[in-house]
Design a protein around this motif. Sequence first.
Motif, mmCIF file in Angstrom:
data_model
loop_
_atom_site.group_PDB
_atom_site.id
_atom_site.type_symbol
_atom_site.label_atom_id
_atom_site.label_comp_id
_atom_site.label_asym_id
_atom_site.label_seq_id
_atom_site.Cartn_x
_atom_site.Cartn_y
_atom_site.Cartn_z
ATOM 1 N N GLN A 1 7.338 24.658 0.122
ATOM 2 C CA GLN A 1 6.723 24.871 0.746
ATOM 3 C C GLN A 1 7.425 25.485 2.267
ATOM 4 N N ASP A 2 8.478 25.100 2.669
ATOM 5 C CA ASP A 2 9.522 25.454 3.558
ATOM 6 C C ASP A 2 9.864 27.515 3.426
ATOM 7 N N GLN A 3 9.234 28.170 2.252
ATOM 8 C CA GLN A 3 9.580 28.932 2.343
ATOM 9 C C GLN A 3 8.386 30.086 2.534
ATOM 10 N N TYR A 4 7.342 29.187 1.933
ATOM 11 C CA TYR A 4 5.354 29.041 1.893
ATOM 12 C C TYR A 4 4.749 29.198 2.928
ATOM 13 N N PRO A 5 5.339 28.600 4.832
ATOM 14 C CA PRO A 5 4.157 27.102 5.007
ATOM 15 C C PRO A 5 2.861 27.360 4.452
ATOM 16 N N GLN A 6 2.762 28.893 5.453
ATOM 17 C CA GLN A 6 1.015 29.516 5.586
ATOM 18 C C GLN A 6 0.413 29.749 4.010
ATOM 19 N N LEU A 7 1.150 29.227 3.060
ATOM 20 C CA LEU A 7 0.023 29.623 1.728
ATOM 21 C C LEU A 7 0.580 28.100 1.138
ATOM 22 N N ILE A 8 1.074 27.309 0.742
ATOM 23 C CA ILE A 8 1.456 26.257 0.798
ATOM 24 C C ILE A 8 0.403 24.849 0.966
ATOM 25 N N HIS A 9 -1.154 24.760 0.857
ATOM 26 C CA HIS A 9 -0.935 23.886 1.316
ATOM 27 C C HIS A 9 -2.468 23.349 0.108
ATOM 28 N N PRO A 10 -1.784 22.476 -0.467
ATOM 29 C CA PRO A 10 -2.578 22.133 -2.320
ATOM 30 C C PRO A 10 -4.024 21.428 -1.568
ATOM 31 N N ALA A 11 -5.019 21.342 -2.272
ATOM 32 C CA ALA A 11 -6.471 19.935 -2.199
ATOM 33 C C ALA A 11 -5.982 18.439 -3.140
ATOM 34 N N TYR A 12 -5.322 18.717 -4.169
ATOM 35 C CA TYR A 12 -4.434 18.438 -4.770
ATOM 36 C C TYR A 12 -3.549 18.385 -5.240
ATOM 37 N N MET A 13 -2.829 16.679 -5.680
ATOM 38 C CA MET A 13 -1.161 16.303 -6.125
ATOM 39 C C MET A 13 -1.886 16.178 -7.532
ATOM 40 N N ALA A 14 -0.719 15.818 -8.224
ATOM 41 C CA ALA A 14 -0.856 15.005 -10.336
ATOM 42 C C ALA A 14 0.475 15.553 -10.207
ATOM 43 N N GLY A 15 0.821 14.484 -11.604
ATOM 44 C CA GLY A 15 1.494 14.579 -12.225
ATOM 45 C C GLY A 15 1.934 14.448 -13.738
ATOM 46 N N LEU A 16 2.879 14.424 -14.607
ATOM 47 C CA LEU A 16 2.514 14.599 -15.812
ATOM 48 C C LEU A 16 3.287 13.246 -15.891
ATOM 49 N N SER A 17 3.104 11.647 -16.826
ATOM 50 C CA SER A 17 3.855 10.586 -16.713
ATOM 51 C C SER A 17 4.521 10.529 -16.010
ATOM 52 N N LEU A 18 6.137 11.057 -15.624
ATOM 53 C CA LEU A 18 6.946 10.554 -14.221
ATOM 54 C C LEU A 18 6.706 10.942 -12.848
ATOM 55 N N GLY A 19 6.213 12.454 -13.417
ATOM 56 C CA GLY A 19 5.866 13.471 -12.272
ATOM 57 C C GLY A 19 4.566 12.479 -11.200
ATOM 58 N N GLU A 20 4.186 11.738 -11.469
ATOM 59 C CA GLU A 20 3.004 11.348 -10.793
ATOM 60 C C GLU A 20 3.955 11.063 -9.406
ATOM 61 N N TYR A 21 5.368 10.421 -10.046
ATOM 62 C CA TYR A 21 5.850 9.877 -8.563
ATOM 63 C C TYR A 21 6.366 11.008 -7.770
ATOM 64 N N SER A 22 6.712 11.409 -7.952
ATOM 65 C CA SER A 22 6.835 13.281 -7.281
ATOM 66 C C SER A 22 5.594 13.703 -6.662
ATOM 67 N N SER A 23 4.587 13.444 -7.133
ATOM 68 C CA SER A 23 3.739 13.817 -6.807
ATOM 69 C C SER A 23 3.279 13.084 -5.501
ATOM 70 N N LEU A 24 2.897 11.491 -5.590
ATOM 71 C CA LEU A 24 3.303 10.477 -4.594
ATOM 72 C C LEU A 24 4.690 10.914 -3.551
ATOM 73 N N MET A 25 5.681 10.968 -4.144
ATOM 74 C CA MET A 25 5.992 11.749 -2.400
ATOM 75 C C MET A 25 5.947 12.949 -1.990
ATOM 76 N N ALA A 26 5.980 14.024 -2.511
ATOM 77 C CA ALA A 26 5.370 15.104 -2.068
ATOM 78 C C ALA A 26 4.343 15.277 -1.404
ATOM 79 N N SER A 27 4.040 13.780 -1.668
ATOM 80 C CA SER A 27 1.816 14.184 -0.939
ATOM 81 C C SER A 27 2.184 13.373 0.503
ATOM 82 N N GLY A 28 3.349 12.447 0.931
ATOM 83 C CA GLY A 28 3.887 11.826 1.392
ATOM 84 C C GLY A 28 3.171 10.478 1.712
#
Length: 322
Positions: free
Chosen positions: A76-103
């Motif tokens: 996100q820091d390297q490509y602030p103009q490009l990284i604007h996702p419409a959705y986030m999700a995770g595989l199992s544990l990855g769901e927690y990472s997505s909740l943190m990354a989403s704010g």
Amino acid sequence: MTLAILFNGQGAQYEEMGLDFDREFTVARDVFDLFEAETNYPIRQWIEEDIEPLQETRHSQPAIAAVSLAMFYTLQDQYPQLIHPAYMAGLSLGEYSSLMASGMLSLAEGAKLLKERGALMSQQSQQLATQHSVQMAAVMGMPLESIVDLVESFHTEETPLYIANLNSSQQTIIAGYQEAIKSFRKQAKALGYKKVIPLKVEGPFHSPLMQAVCDPLRDALADISFTTGDVPVISNTTLDIHQPDQVRDLLVRHLVEPVRFQETMALLVDQGVTHVIQIGPGATIANLLKRESNAPECLVIDTVQDLENVPAFLADCHLNKE
């Protein structure tokens, strides 16, 4: 065209994972610092010098999340103009990472929550192991209907067996007592399906055998603050968009109900997602998507070198910035 960010789960950890980000980028270093401070775990030391502690769920969960989020914030820091996702999700544990990354969930609270969740799941797994041998296994290439039939035929109160992850059309994870999985493997082989592969995990996750963890995790979640967040996050459990007033209940259900990752991907495709970036150690999600006929294009961010591929990957991807 539309972008989604997906976070990898447990089991893909390896030596040196994420340390190239830590060495090169301050934003990544800050994530590692925060996770180590909040958990009091020597995460970098484990990754660099002794990976063995990360075989335990109580250690691997916060460590993998720290690595994944260090990668995400660098991206996100390297490509602030490009990284604007419409959705986030995770595989199992990855769901927690997505909740943190989403704010939706702060890094500090998320780190402490994963330490508690991992400890509870390790404790339950070890408790089960004192009475029975428990296991998870990946069933490859077998139609889901046949898997369901076999699981139902071998599941008993004495030898429980469950479907734990619906990962793709080619991979389903089962969980239960080892004797039930052995019976499943024998019958699957007789039917011509030879790839039933035991997984190196500590317990039968995403199955009712983790029921004892539900109340303690619910208590831990009671003190956690969730906000709306900047990006919608899809629940692996219900396929709903996580809402601040419902996320706690869904994270408890996440312990004992199947991960519906194949359906998560189908939902993203239905919503117009054409490009996904998989973040975290390994390439589990990317490998799952390779076998799907209608899968979005996928880019893996696992090393600093992978960052170089982002501009070309997203060159013609119309990003939803709403």
